[in-house]
Motif scaffolding. Structure first.
Motif, PDB file in Angstrom:
ATOM      1  N   ILE A 177      10.700 -38.101 159.009  1.00 14.97           N
ATOM      2  CA  ILE A 177      10.186 -37.674 160.315  1.00 14.97           C
ATOM      3  C   ILE A 177       9.635 -36.261 160.184  1.00 14.97           C
ATOM      4  O   ILE A 177      10.373 -35.327 159.850  1.00 14.97           O
ATOM      5  CB  ILE A 177      11.295 -37.725 161.378  1.00 14.97           C
ATOM      6  N   ARG A 202      15.065 -40.561 168.804  1.00 11.28           N
ATOM      7  CA  ARG A 202      14.230 -41.603 169.405  1.00 11.28           C
ATOM      8  C   ARG A 202      13.295 -42.237 168.384  1.00 11.28           C
ATOM      9  O   ARG A 202      12.850 -43.367 168.568  1.00 11.28           O
ATOM     10  CB  ARG A 202      13.418 -41.022 170.562  1.00 11.28           C
ATOM     11  N   ASN A 203      12.979 -41.521 167.327  1.00 15.50           N
ATOM     12  CA  ASN A 203      12.129 -42.065 166.264  1.00 15.50           C
ATOM     13  C   ASN A 203      12.930 -42.557 165.063  1.00 15.50           C
ATOM     14  O   ASN A 203      12.347 -42.848 164.017  1.00 15.50           O
ATOM     15  CB  ASN A 203      11.125 -40.999 165.800  1.00 15.50           C
ATOM     16  N   SER A 204      14.238 -42.629 165.213  1.00 16.90           N
ATOM     17  CA  SER A 204      15.105 -42.977 164.079  1.00 16.90           C
ATOM     18  C   SER A 204      15.822 -44.301 164.274  1.00 16.90           C
ATOM     19  O   SER A 204      16.830 -44.558 163.611  1.00 16.90           O
ATOM     20  CB  SER A 204      16.151 -41.876 163.857  1.00 16.90           C
ATOM     21  N   VAL A 280       8.736 -48.799 161.796  1.00 15.90           N
ATOM     22  CA  VAL A 280       8.482 -47.358 161.831  1.00 15.90           C
ATOM     23  C   VAL A 280       7.239 -47.047 162.649  1.00 15.90           C
ATOM     24  O   VAL A 280       6.631 -46.004 162.517  1.00 15.90           O
ATOM     25  CB  VAL A 280       8.323 -46.794 160.396  1.00 15.90           C
ATOM     26  N   GLY A 282       6.971 -46.252 165.682  1.00 15.90           N
ATOM     27  CA  GLY A 282       7.119 -45.150 166.619  1.00 15.90           C
ATOM     28  C   GLY A 282       6.653 -43.833 166.032  1.00 15.90           C
ATOM     29  O   GLY A 282       6.043 -43.005 166.697  1.00 15.90           O
ATOM     30  N   ILE A 283       6.921 -43.612 164.762  1.00 16.46           N
ATOM     31  CA  ILE A 283       6.510 -42.360 164.123  1.00 16.46           C
ATOM     32  C   ILE A 283       5.004 -42.315 163.994  1.00 16.46           C
ATOM     33  O   ILE A 283       4.357 -41.302 164.250  1.00 16.46           O
ATOM     34  CB  ILE A 283       7.157 -42.233 162.735  1.00 16.46           C
ATOM     35  N   SER A 286       3.511 -41.425 167.218  1.00 15.88           N
ATOM     36  CA  SER A 286       3.702 -40.011 167.555  1.00 15.88           C
ATOM     37  C   SER A 286       2.701 -39.120 166.848  1.00 15.88           C
ATOM     38  O   SER A 286       2.347 -38.049 167.330  1.00 15.88           O
ATOM     39  CB  SER A 286       5.138 -39.576 167.188  1.00 15.88           C
TER      40      SER A 286
END
Length: 290
Positions: A177, A202-204, A280, A282-283, A286
């Protein structure tokens, strides 16, 4: 190089490409076949367990498909208590590991100094030691504390045995991240804990789920510690309870296979439900605006 030689070489290029393509296709089929054979070898024992669990036992009058083995273990044995104990121990182990390993893994990932490096080295050394080396000292200590034949004592040992790997797993995922996400949150006025809880965690989700599944499987499948520390039938876990079906000269294979199916069901269900969350994306979302 003459014009004729050049034309011959150019004409041979498509042929070479076709040959390479054919070799690649053959190699792909061989790899698929190897994967299929390995998977089949691994699945055959599981299929055998399912088949034997619904096969009548030697003293049974039933024929063909039957569920009497499951009826027997759920009505005539303590399997319900063993299942409840295993689920409780595994659930507590997972929750405590995630709560502790998440901030510890964050410090291990973001910290860059000699103290953090020493802490990481200690984790590695602790994990390299087998659990059996600590069973006797822990038994003596827990007997003085009244934690022998107590589910709480087993939970403490499982959490300790799982924690070092759980911290390493969380730290490894936090490394993926970008810290720029946290820096953006800091600029907006978030604290370090706020950026950790609102941005990093939240990204994990895939990393948290991976760590949770690891902790669950370790607590669910562990046998030695439960065998040493649990003495009462009602406090047994499924792994220890399964051993009670083996007698000196015989074994109740129908009951053994039925309990084995019960043991396999929760991990299969949990992984099937959580499998869709291993992503993954979400990352990537972002960072889409960078």
């Amino acid at each position: 190089m003459t014009a004729e030689t050049a034309n011959i070489r150019l004409a041979g290029v498509p042929t070479k490409r076709r040959r390479l393509g054919e070799q690649g296709e053959r190699g792909k089929w061989w790899r698929l076949l190897a994967i299929f054979v390995i998977t089949l070898i691994m699945i055959i024992p599981i299929i055998a367990v399912f088949v034997l669990s619904v096969t009548p036992s030697q003293n049974s009058t039933a024929t063909g498909f039957t569920l009497e083995n499951f009826a027997h273990v759920f009505t005539q044995t303590e399997v319900v208590y063993w299942l409840e104990n295993s689920l409780l121990i595994a659930a507590v182990t997972v929750v405590v590991c995630i709560i502790v390993a998440s901030p510890a893994g964050y410090v291990l990932s973001r910290g860059r100094n000699k103290w953090v490096s020493s802490y990481a080295l200690i984790l590695f050394v602790v994990q390299s030691l087998p659990v059996v080396t600590a069973v006797i000292p822990l038994f003596i200590l827990f007997s003085n504390l009244g934690l022998v034949d107590n589910l709480g004592g087993v939970m403490i040992i499982y959490v300790g045995a799982t924690m070092s790997v759980a911290i390493w797993m969380m730290a490894a995922y936090f490394d993926s991240i970008p810290i720029s996400l946290e820096e953006a949150a800091w600029i907006d006025g978030a604290s370090v804990f706020g950026s950790f809880s609102r941005v990093v965690l939240r990204n994990s989700l895939p990393g948290i789920l991976s760590t949770a599944i690891f902790a669950f499987l370790l607590a669910w499948n562990e046998y030695l510690v439960a065998l040493v520390f649990l003495r009462s039938d009602v406090n047994y876990t499924l792994t220890v309870g399964l051993n009670t079906f083996f007698q000196q000269n015989a074994a109740d294979w129908g009951s053994v296979m039925a309990v084995s199916v019960v043991m396999m069901a929760p991990p299969i269900i949990i992984f099937s439900v959580l499998n869709k969350y291993f992503s993954v994306g979400g990352i990537g979302g972002s960072l889409a605006g960078r």
